[in-house]
Design an enzyme around this catalytic site. Structure first.
Site, short mmCIF file in Angstrom:
data_model
loop_
_atom_site.label_atom_id
_atom_site.label_comp_id
_atom_site.label_asym_id
_atom_site.label_seq_id
_atom_site.Cartn_x
_atom_site.Cartn_y
_atom_site.Cartn_z
N GLN A 108 2.00 -4.54 12.57
CA GLN A 108 2.42 -3.88 11.34
C GLN A 108 3.35 -2.73 11.71
O GLN A 108 2.94 -1.80 12.40
CB GLN A 108 1.23 -3.35 10.55
CG GLN A 108 1.62 -2.75 9.20
CD GLN A 108 0.45 -2.13 8.47
OE1 GLN A 108 0.02 -1.05 8.84
NE2 GLN A 108 -0.05 -2.80 7.44
N GLY A 131 -11.42 -5.52 7.32
CA GLY A 131 -11.24 -4.25 7.99
C GLY A 131 -12.55 -3.75 8.55
O GLY A 131 -12.93 -4.09 9.67
N ARG A 132 -13.26 -2.96 7.76
CA ARG A 132 -14.49 -2.32 8.24
C ARG A 132 -15.52 -3.33 8.74
O ARG A 132 -16.27 -3.05 9.68
CB ARG A 132 -15.08 -1.44 7.14
CG ARG A 132 -14.26 -0.20 6.83
CD ARG A 132 -14.83 0.55 5.65
NE ARG A 132 -14.10 1.78 5.38
CZ ARG A 132 -12.97 1.87 4.69
NH1 ARG A 132 -12.44 0.77 4.17
NH2 ARG A 132 -12.38 3.03 4.49
N ALA A 170 -0.96 0.41 11.92
CA ALA A 170 0.39 0.83 11.57
C ALA A 170 1.07 1.41 12.81
O ALA A 170 0.62 2.39 13.39
CB ALA A 170 0.34 1.88 10.46
N TYR A 219 2.77 5.29 2.01
CA TYR A 219 3.68 5.61 3.10
C TYR A 219 5.12 5.36 2.64
O TYR A 219 5.38 5.05 1.48
CB TYR A 219 3.28 4.83 4.35
CG TYR A 219 1.89 5.21 4.80
CD1 TYR A 219 1.57 6.54 5.10
CD2 TYR A 219 0.86 4.27 4.86
CE1 TYR A 219 0.28 6.92 5.46
CE2 TYR A 219 -0.43 4.64 5.23
CZ TYR A 219 -0.72 5.96 5.53
OH TYR A 219 -1.99 6.33 5.87
N LEU A 271 -13.22 -4.75 0.63
CA LEU A 271 -14.67 -4.93 0.63
C LEU A 271 -15.06 -6.41 0.63
O LEU A 271 -15.87 -6.86 -0.17
CB LEU A 271 -15.30 -4.19 -0.54
CG LEU A 271 -15.26 -2.66 -0.46
CD1 LEU A 271 -15.98 -2.04 -1.65
CD2 LEU A 271 -15.86 -2.15 0.84
N PRO A 275 -4.87 -4.32 9.57
CA PRO A 275 -4.50 -3.16 10.39
C PRO A 275 -5.43 -1.99 10.11
O PRO A 275 -5.71 -1.66 8.96
CB PRO A 275 -3.07 -2.85 9.91
CG PRO A 275 -2.60 -4.08 9.24
CD PRO A 275 -3.80 -4.71 8.63
#
Length: 367
Positions: free
Chosen positions: A104, A336-337, A62, A188, A314, A23
């Site tokens: 999510q 992710g990235r 999210a 969160y 990573l 996410p």
């Protein structure tokens, strides 16, 4: 046979490979009006492109269970019919590319009411500012000196939050999602209740480990009650707050030992996979960042708690991802990235590893 491109069965659901999309907030939904919180064209192309690129499972950013649960006013939400209908277009597109749509579901708690990350570095929005509001949390402790002090949730309000998670899960099923992930990481709301760093309550929801895990497990039970028995539920966790004696803060935090213990509890309550991240709850934490730096936390849960795990942090190369799965450190990897940089990473990885992956017929000339 590449381990990364072997299917993974979770309950009755078979995910075609072990390379998944983590996410990632886009902060691109309307902050008000009839389409408030609903996904639009940006979200459609963002998620569908990664499915067309061969990613086995796509997790949305999210998605808030209530307006005050958004990180920013521009977050996705799923609390009304307009949002539910808008998500169906996306889940249909993901399934059409042989990928699995997952959502999510989240509540930002004390980290709510912030600017987008590219505006003033995501500073906190004050309640009196346009689109701002007062956040809520387990205790009246702001995230940092620049944040608004949250309103402490009463027992009645906690019950409302549990109901909101269940209602959003019900809507997610109606919208066509096949995986529901509960966001319990990155500082969160759920993470705030879990950690003694942010939870200073003295009632049934604070103090002991059993009390601090009460709300998270109530949410899991509520989601599991409305989610089909044959479809999986994930839980994303921050496996550690990364606190130490060198951080200049004497507050105790959530630890890797807590995570292993909690993973066993989650399994007993019907969670099928722990999406294992770290950090985000303590602004002073010192995090040792490097390639695959969070993978050992996932590996420990898998070996000591026996729960399926996803590894993050990573992971940027095909051979790196392959080794994580092949060596049994995790059941899947979530990128992710790297997927922002390369939407078709899965196709490139499959070629490098000599594996097969779904490629749209329109793109076969490029194979």
């Amino acid at each position: 046979m590449s381990a990364l491109f072997e299917p993974l069965r979770l309950r009755s659901l078979t995910v075609p490979n072990r390379l998944w999309m983590a996410p990632m907030c886009q902060y691109s939904a309307a902050p008000e009006g009839p389409t408030e919180g609903a996904p639009g064209d940006w979200h459609f192309q963002h998620l569908a492109a990664r499915a067309a690129g061969g990613t086995g499972l796509i997790l949305t950013e999210a998605t808030a269970v209530a307006p005050e649960g958004r990180i920013t006013p521009y977050d996705l939400g799923l609390w009304n019919d307009t949002q539910t209908a808008a998500f169906r277009r996306i889940t249909d597109a993901i399934k059409a590319q042989n990928s699995v749509p997952g959502i999510q579901i989240a509540h930002a708690g004390r980290k709510a009411s912030s600017e987008r990350t590219w505006v003033d570095r995501g500073r906190a929005l004050r309640p009196e500012e346009p689109f701002g509001w007062r956040p809520v949390g387990p205790s009246p402790l702001p995230f940092d000196d620049a944040s608004t002090t949250p309103e402490e949730l009463s027992a009645a309000r906690i019950a409302e939050v549990v109901g909101q998670f269940a209602e959003t899960a019900r809507r997610a099923l109606d919208a066509g999602f096949q995986v529901a992930e509960i966001h319990g990481a990155h500082g969160y709301l759920i993470n705030q209740f879990l950690s003694p760093y942010s939870n200073r309550r003295t009632d049934a929801y604070g103090g002991s480990y059993e009390n601090r895990t009460r709300l998270p497990l109530e949410i899991v039970d509520a989601v599991r009650a409305v989610w089909p028995e044959d479809l999986p539920v994930f839980f994303r966790i921050s496996a550690t707050d990364w606190l130490s004696e060198d951080d200049g803060d004497d507050r105790e935090g959530w630890t890797a030992d807590d995570t292993v213990r909690f993973a066993r509890d989650l399994a007993e309550h019907g969670v099928d996979l722990l999406d294992t991240s770290t950090g985000g709850n303590a602004p002073n934490a010192r995090i040792a960042v490097g390639p695959g730096y969070q993978v050992p936390f996932a590996e420990r849960v898998k070996k000591e708690a026996g729960l399926a795990v996803g590894a993050v942090g990573l992971i940027t190369e095909a051979q790196q991802a392959e080794k994580i799965v092949a060596d049994g450190q995790a059941d899947a990897v979530l990128l992710g990235r790297e997927l922002l940089r390369s939407p078709s990473f899965a196709q490139h990885a499959a070629r490098e590893l000599g594996a097969a992956v779904h490629i749209p017929q329109q793109y076969h000339r490029a194979v």
